[in-house]
Design a protein around this motif. Sequence first.
Motif, PDB file in Angstrom:
ATOM      1  N   PRO A  28      64.112  29.080  41.702  1.00 45.44           N
ATOM      2  CA  PRO A  28      63.656  30.433  41.371  1.00 45.44           C
ATOM      3  C   PRO A  28      62.639  30.916  42.396  1.00 45.44           C
ATOM      4  N   SER A  29      62.342  32.190  42.341  1.00 39.88           N
ATOM      5  CA  SER A  29      61.288  32.770  43.182  1.00 39.88           C
ATOM      6  C   SER A  29      60.399  33.614  42.286  1.00 39.88           C
ATOM      7  N   GLU A  30      59.406  34.229  42.864  1.00 39.94           N
ATOM      8  CA  GLU A  30      58.543  35.121  42.080  1.00 39.94           C
ATOM      9  C   GLU A  30      59.319  36.344  41.614  1.00 39.94           C
ATOM     10  N   ASP A  31      60.356  36.694  42.345  1.00 37.73           N
ATOM     11  CA  ASP A  31      61.218  37.819  41.988  1.00 37.73           C
ATOM     12  C   ASP A  31      62.327  37.295  41.073  1.00 37.73           C
ATOM     13  N   ALA A  32      62.411  37.806  39.866  1.00 39.62           N
ATOM     14  CA  ALA A  32      63.403  37.339  38.895  1.00 39.62           C
ATOM     15  C   ALA A  32      64.841  37.623  39.317  1.00 39.62           C
ATOM     16  N   ASN A  33      65.017  38.408  40.362  1.00 39.40           N
ATOM     17  CA  ASN A  33      66.360  38.744  40.841  1.00 39.40           C
ATOM     18  C   ASN A  33      66.709  38.042  42.140  1.00 39.40           C
ATOM     19  N   LEU A  34      65.961  36.985  42.489  1.00 33.80           N
ATOM     20  CA  LEU A  34      66.177  36.277  43.743  1.00 33.80           C
ATOM     21  C   LEU A  34      66.139  34.774  43.511  1.00 33.80           C
ATOM     22  N   PHE A  35      67.185  34.108  43.977  1.00 42.44           N
ATOM     23  CA  PHE A  35      67.277  32.649  43.889  1.00 42.44           C
ATOM     24  C   PHE A  35      67.701  32.122  45.243  1.00 42.44           C
ATOM     25  N   ALA A  36      67.282  30.896  45.547  1.00 38.04           N
ATOM     26  CA  ALA A  36      67.564  30.343  46.864  1.00 38.04           C
ATOM     27  C   ALA A  36      67.893  28.863  46.766  1.00 38.04           C
ATOM     28  N   VAL A  37      68.620  28.402  47.760  1.00 33.78           N
ATOM     29  CA  VAL A  37      68.914  26.985  47.899  1.00 33.78           C
ATOM     30  C   VAL A  37      68.613  26.604  49.349  1.00 33.78           C
ATOM     31  N   LYS A  38      67.884  25.513  49.497  1.00 32.94           N
ATOM     32  CA  LYS A  38      67.459  25.057  50.826  1.00 32.94           C
ATOM     33  C   LYS A  38      68.375  23.941  51.288  1.00 32.94           C
ATOM     34  N   PHE A  39      68.869  24.081  52.492  1.00 31.26           N
ATOM     35  CA  PHE A  39      69.630  23.034  53.158  1.00 31.26           C
ATOM     36  C   PHE A  39      68.756  22.481  54.274  1.00 31.26           C
ATOM     37  N   SER A  40      69.255  21.520  55.025  1.00 28.73           N
ATOM     38  CA  SER A  40      68.409  20.854  56.025  1.00 28.73           C
ATOM     39  C   SER A  40      67.785  21.835  57.024  1.00 28.73           C
ATOM     40  N   ASP A  41      68.550  22.767  57.530  1.00 26.07           N
ATOM     41  CA  ASP A  41      68.029  23.687  58.541  1.00 26.07           C
ATOM     42  C   ASP A  41      68.100  25.161  58.150  1.00 26.07           C
ATOM     43  N   TYR A  42      68.639  25.440  56.957  1.00 26.50           N
ATOM     44  CA  TYR A  42      68.859  26.831  56.567  1.00 26.50           C
ATOM     45  C   TYR A  42      68.580  27.016  55.081  1.00 26.50           C
ATOM     46  N   THR A  43      68.295  28.246  54.716  1.00 25.51           N
ATOM     47  CA  THR A  43      68.118  28.614  53.321  1.00 25.51           C
ATOM     48  C   THR A  43      69.073  29.749  53.004  1.00 25.51           C
ATOM     49  N   ILE A  44      69.777  29.605  51.898  1.00 26.73           N
ATOM     50  CA  ILE A  44      70.638  30.681  51.421  1.00 26.73           C
ATOM     51  C   ILE A  44      69.942  31.317  50.233  1.00 26.73           C
ATOM     52  N   SER A  45      69.800  32.624  50.297  1.00 25.55           N
ATOM     53  CA  SER A  45      69.185  33.389  49.216  1.00 25.55           C
ATOM     54  C   SER A  45      70.218  34.329  48.633  1.00 25.55           C
ATOM     55  N   LEU A  46      70.129  34.513  47.335  1.00 29.56           N
ATOM     56  CA  LEU A  46      71.036  35.421  46.636  1.00 29.56           C
ATOM     57  C   LEU A  46      70.183  36.349  45.788  1.00 29.56           C
ATOM     58  N   VAL A  47      70.326  37.638  46.035  1.00 30.77           N
ATOM     59  CA  VAL A  47      69.504  38.619  45.335  1.00 30.77           C
ATOM     60  C   VAL A  47      70.401  39.611  44.600  1.00 30.77           C
ATOM     61  N   ARG A  48      69.940  40.025  43.433  1.00 28.69           N
ATOM     62  CA  ARG A  48      70.648  41.044  42.646  1.00 28.69           C
ATOM     63  C   ARG A  48      69.909  42.360  42.803  1.00 28.69           C
ATOM     64  N   MET A  49      70.650  43.405  43.138  1.00 28.71           N
ATOM     65  CA  MET A  49      70.114  44.756  43.158  1.00 28.71           C
ATOM     66  C   MET A  49      70.572  45.415  41.863  1.00 28.71           C
ATOM     67  N   LEU A  50      69.612  45.825  41.058  1.00 22.90           N
ATOM     68  CA  LEU A  50      69.918  46.395  39.750  1.00 22.90           C
ATOM     69  C   LEU A  50      70.681  47.709  39.879  1.00 22.90           C
ATOM     70  N   ALA A  51      71.463  47.996  38.870  1.00 15.78           N
ATOM     71  CA  ALA A  51      72.222  49.240  38.842  1.00 15.78           C
ATOM     72  C   ALA A  51      71.266  50.427  38.761  1.00 15.78           C
ATOM     73  N   THR A  52      71.675  51.503  39.381  1.00 14.60           N
ATOM     74  CA  THR A  52      70.950  52.772  39.294  1.00 14.60           C
ATOM     75  C   THR A  52      71.948  53.814  38.795  1.00 14.60           C
ATOM     76  N   PRO A  53      71.492  55.021  38.519  1.00 10.20           N
ATOM     77  CA  PRO A  53      72.454  56.042  38.080  1.00 10.20           C
ATOM     78  C   PRO A  53      73.569  56.309  39.101  1.00 10.20           C
ATOM     79  N   THR A  54      73.297  56.032  40.370  1.00  8.75           N
ATOM     80  CA  THR A  54      74.302  56.330  41.397  1.00  8.75           C
ATOM     81  C   THR A  54      74.961  55.085  42.009  1.00  8.75           C
TER      82      THR A  54
END
Length: 120
Positions: A28-54
Amino acid sequence: MEPEDKKLVTVLTRLYAKTKADVVEWQPSEDANLFAVKFSDYTISLVRMLATPTHAESFNLTIANNDGAVIQEMDSSTARDNGFTDMSDLFYRARRHAVDLDGALDDILKDLDDLSDGKS
């Protein structure tokens, strides 16, 4: 499809399979919409952008090197256009692991059982 997009979709597909098998250590991260996984030399992050009216809910995957420099990213729309349609499920599975939802549900079930045992 560009060769780098094809390879990135392959990474996404394998990451998704390993996440479904519960062997990826999403954090987890401080942002409830962001999670990450660390590999030996890289980090993959996955973030959710919440729906808006448009805009509908969307997701963005980022790969960064050890210095924190983003070296590649792909949004859920581009991923879908390139054959990876499970970005939403990947995010929710990553979140479930990162926040130990299964453990929380087990604790709640135990508490509920204790409540009913006390009423007997």
